[in-house]
Design a protein around this motif. Structure first.
Motif, PDB file in Angstrom:
ATOM      1  N   SER A 127      12.819 -56.801  15.234  1.00 15.73           N
ATOM      2  CA  SER A 127      11.758 -57.743  14.865  1.00 15.73           C
ATOM      3  C   SER A 127      10.471 -56.998  14.518  1.00 15.73           C
ATOM      4  CB  SER A 127      11.510 -58.742  15.998  1.00 15.73           C
ATOM      5  OG  SER A 127      11.274 -58.084  17.226  1.00 15.73           O
ATOM      6  N   LYS A 128      10.217 -55.875  15.203  1.00 17.84           N
ATOM      7  CA  LYS A 128       9.020 -55.080  14.911  1.00 17.84           C
ATOM      8  C   LYS A 128       9.081 -54.513  13.492  1.00 17.84           C
ATOM      9  CE  LYS A 128       5.601 -52.011  15.392  1.00 17.84           C
ATOM     10  NZ  LYS A 128       4.179 -52.353  15.465  1.00 17.84           N
ATOM     11  N   ILE A 129      10.220 -53.955  13.106  1.00 13.76           N
ATOM     12  CA  ILE A 129      10.346 -53.350  11.777  1.00 13.76           C
ATOM     13  C   ILE A 129      10.228 -54.409  10.687  1.00 13.76           C
ATOM     14  CG2 ILE A 129      12.009 -52.232  10.222  1.00 13.76           C
ATOM     15  CD1 ILE A 129      12.864 -50.496  12.622  1.00 13.76           C
ATOM     16  N   GLU A 130      10.865 -55.563  10.880  1.00 13.39           N
ATOM     17  CA  GLU A 130      10.750 -56.624   9.868  1.00 13.39           C
ATOM     18  C   GLU A 130       9.313 -57.120   9.763  1.00 13.39           C
ATOM     19  OE1 GLU A 130      12.499 -61.072   8.946  1.00 13.39           O
ATOM     20  OE2 GLU A 130      13.894 -59.528   9.688  1.00 13.39           O
TER      21      GLU A 130
ATOM     22  N   ILE B 206      14.165 -49.238  25.420  1.00  9.99           N
ATOM     23  CA  ILE B 206      15.475 -48.694  25.041  1.00  9.99           C
ATOM     24  C   ILE B 206      15.576 -48.535  23.535  1.00  9.99           C
ATOM     25  CG2 ILE B 206      17.972 -49.107  25.143  1.00  9.99           C
ATOM     26  CD1 ILE B 206      17.298 -51.019  27.562  1.00  9.99           C
ATOM     27  N   ASP B 207      15.017 -49.500  22.795  1.00  4.77           N
ATOM     28  CA  ASP B 207      15.167 -49.524  21.344  1.00  4.77           C
ATOM     29  C   ASP B 207      14.469 -48.370  20.635  1.00  4.77           C
ATOM     30  OD1 ASP B 207      16.762 -51.706  21.467  1.00  4.77           O
ATOM     31  OD2 ASP B 207      15.375 -53.109  20.527  1.00  4.77           O
ATOM     32  N   MET B 208      13.582 -47.664  21.328  1.00  2.00           N
ATOM     33  CA  MET B 208      12.950 -46.507  20.706  1.00  2.00           C
ATOM     34  C   MET B 208      14.004 -45.465  20.313  1.00  2.00           C
ATOM     35  SD  MET B 208       9.794 -47.187  20.368  1.00  2.00           S
ATOM     36  CE  MET B 208       9.128 -45.586  19.931  1.00  2.00           C
ATOM     37  N   HIS B 209      15.120 -45.438  21.028  1.00  2.00           N
ATOM     38  CA  HIS B 209      16.193 -44.485  20.723  1.00  2.00           C
ATOM     39  C   HIS B 209      16.925 -44.844  19.424  1.00  2.00           C
ATOM     40  CE1 HIS B 209      16.036 -42.172  24.456  1.00  2.00           C
ATOM     41  NE2 HIS B 209      15.871 -43.306  25.099  1.00  2.00           N
ATOM     42  N   ILE B 210      16.878 -46.121  19.048  1.00  2.00           N
ATOM     43  CA  ILE B 210      17.637 -46.534  17.861  1.00  2.00           C
ATOM     44  C   ILE B 210      16.739 -46.948  16.704  1.00  2.00           C
ATOM     45  CG2 ILE B 210      19.649 -47.225  19.215  1.00  2.00           C
ATOM     46  CD1 ILE B 210      18.791 -50.164  18.801  1.00  2.00           C
ATOM     47  N   ALA B 211      15.428 -46.752  16.862  1.00  2.00           N
ATOM     48  CA  ALA B 211      14.479 -47.206  15.835  1.00  2.00           C
ATOM     49  C   ALA B 211      14.772 -46.571  14.477  1.00  2.00           C
ATOM     50  CB  ALA B 211      13.043 -46.888  16.273  1.00  2.00           C
ATOM     51  N   LYS B 212      14.964 -45.255  14.454  1.00  2.00           N
ATOM     52  CA  LYS B 212      15.168 -44.606  13.154  1.00  2.00           C
ATOM     53  C   LYS B 212      16.480 -45.039  12.503  1.00  2.00           C
ATOM     54  CE  LYS B 212      17.398 -40.202  14.377  1.00  2.00           C
ATOM     55  NZ  LYS B 212      17.304 -38.728  14.220  1.00  2.00           N
ATOM     56  N   TYR B 213      17.439 -45.411  13.341  1.00  2.48           N
ATOM     57  CA  TYR B 213      18.730 -45.836  12.800  1.00  2.48           C
ATOM     58  C   TYR B 213      18.646 -47.244  12.217  1.00  2.48           C
ATOM     59  CZ  TYR B 213      20.193 -41.707  15.314  1.00  2.48           C
ATOM     60  OH  TYR B 213      20.301 -40.410  15.763  1.00  2.48           O
ATOM     61  N   ASP B 214      17.781 -48.071  12.781  1.00  3.28           N
ATOM     62  CA  ASP B 214      17.573 -49.396  12.198  1.00  3.28           C
ATOM     63  C   ASP B 214      16.921 -49.268  10.823  1.00  3.28           C
ATOM     64  OD1 ASP B 214      17.690 -52.397  12.801  1.00  3.28           O
ATOM     65  OD2 ASP B 214      15.621 -52.135  12.124  1.00  3.28           O
ATOM     66  N   VAL B 215      16.029 -48.292  10.691  1.00  3.67           N
ATOM     67  CA  VAL B 215      15.402 -48.038   9.384  1.00  3.67           C
ATOM     68  C   VAL B 215      16.458 -47.584   8.379  1.00  3.67           C
ATOM     69  CG1 VAL B 215      13.798 -46.545   8.127  1.00  3.67           C
ATOM     70  CG2 VAL B 215      13.124 -47.533  10.328  1.00  3.67           C
ATOM     71  N   GLN B 216      17.316 -46.647   8.798  1.00  2.00           N
ATOM     72  CA  GLN B 216      18.381 -46.159   7.911  1.00  2.00           C
ATOM     73  C   GLN B 216      19.291 -47.301   7.448  1.00  2.00           C
ATOM     74  OE1 GLN B 216      20.529 -43.020   9.908  1.00  2.00           O
ATOM     75  NE2 GLN B 216      18.678 -41.806  10.243  1.00  2.00           N
TER      76      GLN B 216
ATOM     77  N   ALA C 239       7.588 -45.387   5.213  1.00  6.13           N
ATOM     78  CA  ALA C 239       6.336 -45.328   5.978  1.00  6.13           C
ATOM     79  C   ALA C 239       6.598 -45.571   7.467  1.00  6.13           C
ATOM     80  CB  ALA C 239       5.345 -46.350   5.428  1.00  6.13           C
ATOM     81  N   ILE C 240       7.476 -46.528   7.760  1.00 11.38           N
ATOM     82  CA  ILE C 240       7.825 -46.803   9.163  1.00 11.38           C
ATOM     83  C   ILE C 240       8.555 -45.610   9.770  1.00 11.38           C
ATOM     84  CG2 ILE C 240       9.230 -48.261  10.675  1.00 11.38           C
ATOM     85  CD1 ILE C 240       8.705 -50.574   8.669  1.00 11.38           C
ATOM     86  N   GLU C 241       9.470 -45.019   8.988  1.00 10.70           N
ATOM     87  CA  GLU C 241      10.225 -43.858   9.480  1.00 10.70           C
ATOM     88  C   GLU C 241       9.288 -42.704   9.834  1.00 10.70           C
ATOM     89  OE1 GLU C 241      14.442 -41.814   8.376  1.00 10.70           O
ATOM     90  OE2 GLU C 241      13.036 -42.105   6.723  1.00 10.70           O
ATOM     91  N   GLU C 242       8.248 -42.525   9.053  1.00  8.68           N
ATOM     92  CA  GLU C 242       7.288 -41.455   9.326  1.00  8.68           C
ATOM     93  C   GLU C 242       6.568 -41.690  10.648  1.00  8.68           C
ATOM     94  OE1 GLU C 242       4.808 -41.294   5.892  1.00  8.68           O
ATOM     95  OE2 GLU C 242       6.345 -40.358   4.615  1.00  8.68           O
ATOM     96  N   THR C 243       6.239 -42.950  10.956  1.00 11.72           N
ATOM     97  CA  THR C 243       5.577 -43.228  12.243  1.00 11.72           C
ATOM     98  C   THR C 243       6.533 -42.988  13.407  1.00 11.72           C
ATOM     99  OG1 THR C 243       6.147 -45.604  12.261  1.00 11.72           O
ATOM    100  CG2 THR C 243       4.096 -44.957  11.146  1.00 11.72           C
TER     101      THR C 243
END
Length: 426
Positions: free
Chosen positions: A85-88, A25-35, A64-68
């Motif tokens: 936790s993955k992004i941190e 589910i979190d794949m949908h919000i990954a870029k927003y966590d980066v923002q 770099a994470i946002e690009e992936t």
């Protein structure tokens, strides 16, 4: 890895149960966590918690994470509890101690909440845009087929004359009511919760106004307890708005299924848009509209689910909130798809010519007959009784000469007025 890990092992069954489907589910919000993480880092630097050099490192790491994420190579492995936790972990792996500083003055509670709010904002705007596209398609169809007559029904009984122009533009105008609710939901989520931490704020002198500006929220949720209480409140509001538009889509799809059937025969679609039967070679089934109807009805049930999960929860954070995420995100993505496929299919509708002189439609004009007598001076109730008597004794003959010209009728669809009524996204 868990953001709350204190070095104590957790039972694997408990871990599997509590994590659930969060990784997918979190794949949908990954870029927003980066923002949100970037805005938080900028704020930390502004109050002196991290240096400008550390901020630059965090910016580069987050970019770099946002690009992936954008190129589709970002993966949340099973060893991680969620996207946060993955992004941190990735920041810490790349930047060392600097990466460990990103969580200063925030909790996973407001981290999840702000990422969801940002996702909801973007998604509601996109649903709104797709609704407007569909709305405009219906107005074009209404103009194209404004002179094509159609029997009107009440109680599924022949009632009064209608038209395809009236039918298409009716659903267009009803969509406006749905957009009112979409905009209300958008206003509800357009409030920055970041800085509420676990629901009781922070002893750091954080600048919540700065993150509000950085993340383009129109305002912030000032009270930190209220910010956490918006979890669940937002989902109930969104579910109500999505349910409203799905009600419109489901009813329209039902009309199409009925009008497409041989017993009505008002419309058809190209063979490429229909499906067949495994044993009946003549079948051309409107499966796409049946699935639209079924999926739209399923989404209408979501509001009840959101209410039952959150009803009577006391203030503060509760793990129950995790259960809101999966179905509200799935519904949001489904509504986008439903609007796209409905808009694609309805543009290919084949409107058939209907002979309203057919005997089964003769009573469409009884009200027009009554109105003729009223214009000639007969009181309405007497005219009603006279035409009713003719219907009963078989002497009725339809008066097809009347023209409907008032605002919103067959002869005066007000398509431009309806178009101008569509609310802008704010």
């Amino acid at each position: 890895m868990k953001l709350w890990d204190k070095g104590i092992s957790i039972d694997k069954k408990i871990e599997q149960f509590t994590v659930g489907n969060d990784r997918e589910i979190d794949m949908h919000i990954a870029k927003y966590d980066v923002q949100a993480s970037l805005a938080h880092a900028i704020m930390l630097a502004s109050i002196g918690i991290i240096s400008s050099e550390e901020l630059q490192q965090l910016k580069e790491g987050l970019q770099a994470i946002e690009e992936t994420i954008e190129n589709g190579t970002f993966v949340i492995e099973d060893s991680f509890e969620d996207v946060h936790s993955k992004i941190e972990f990735e920041l810490t792996k790349t930047l060392g101690d600097v990466g460990k500083k990103i969580h200063t003055a925030r909790s996973r509670n407001d981290q999840v909440l702000v990422a969801l709010q940002l996702y909801y904002k973007d998604s509601l705007r996109l649903v709104n845009e797709k609704t407007e596209t569909f709305f405009n398609t219906l107005l074009v169809l209404a103009e194209t087929h404004k002179d094509a007559l159609l029997p009107g029904y009440t109680h599924l009984q022949v009632a009064m004359p209608s038209s395809f122009g009236l039918w298409f533009s009716a659903y267009a105008e009803v969509l406006i009511d749905d957009v009112y609710l979409l905009n209300a939901a958008l206003k509800t989520v357009d409030q920055n919760p970041l800085g509420s931490a676990a629901g009781y704020g922070s002893s750091f002198p954080i600048d919540r106004g700065l993150t509000t500006k950085e993340l383009h929220f129109s305002t912030l949720k000032y009270n930190v307890v209220a910010a956490q209480m918006s979890r669940g409140k937002s989902e109930r509001t969104i579910a109500l708005a999505l349910g409203s538009i799905c009600n419109t889509l489901a009813r329209f799809a039902m009309d199409i299924c009925v009008y497409n059937s041989q017993n009505f025969g008002f419309i058809a679609f190209p063979d490429e848009l229909t499906t067949g039967s495994s044993i009946m070679p003549h079948k051309k089934n409107p499966d796409v509209f049946e699935l639209i109807r079924g999926k739209a009805n399923k989404i209408q049930a979501l509001h009840t689910e959101m209410v039952l999960i959150t009803n009577n929860l006391p203030s503060g954070y509760h793990r129950d909130f995790q259960l809101l995420k999966e179905n509200i995100i799935a519904a949001m993505e489904d509504v986008k798809d439903l609007l796209d496929i409905f808009n694609y299919a309805i543009q290919q509708v084949i409107v058939k010519e209907i002979d309203l002189n057919d005997t089964k439609y003769q009573y469409l004009f009884t009200v027009d007959n009554i109105n003729t007598l009223v214009v000639e001076g007969m009181p309405f109730r007497e005219a009603y009784q006279k035409i009713g008597g003719e219907v009963e004794n078989g002497t009725y003959k339809p008066d097809t000469s009347k023209k409907h010209t008032h605002v919103g009728s067959i002869g005066n669809l007000c398509l431009e007025e309806i178009k101008n009524k569509f609310p802008l996204v704010k």
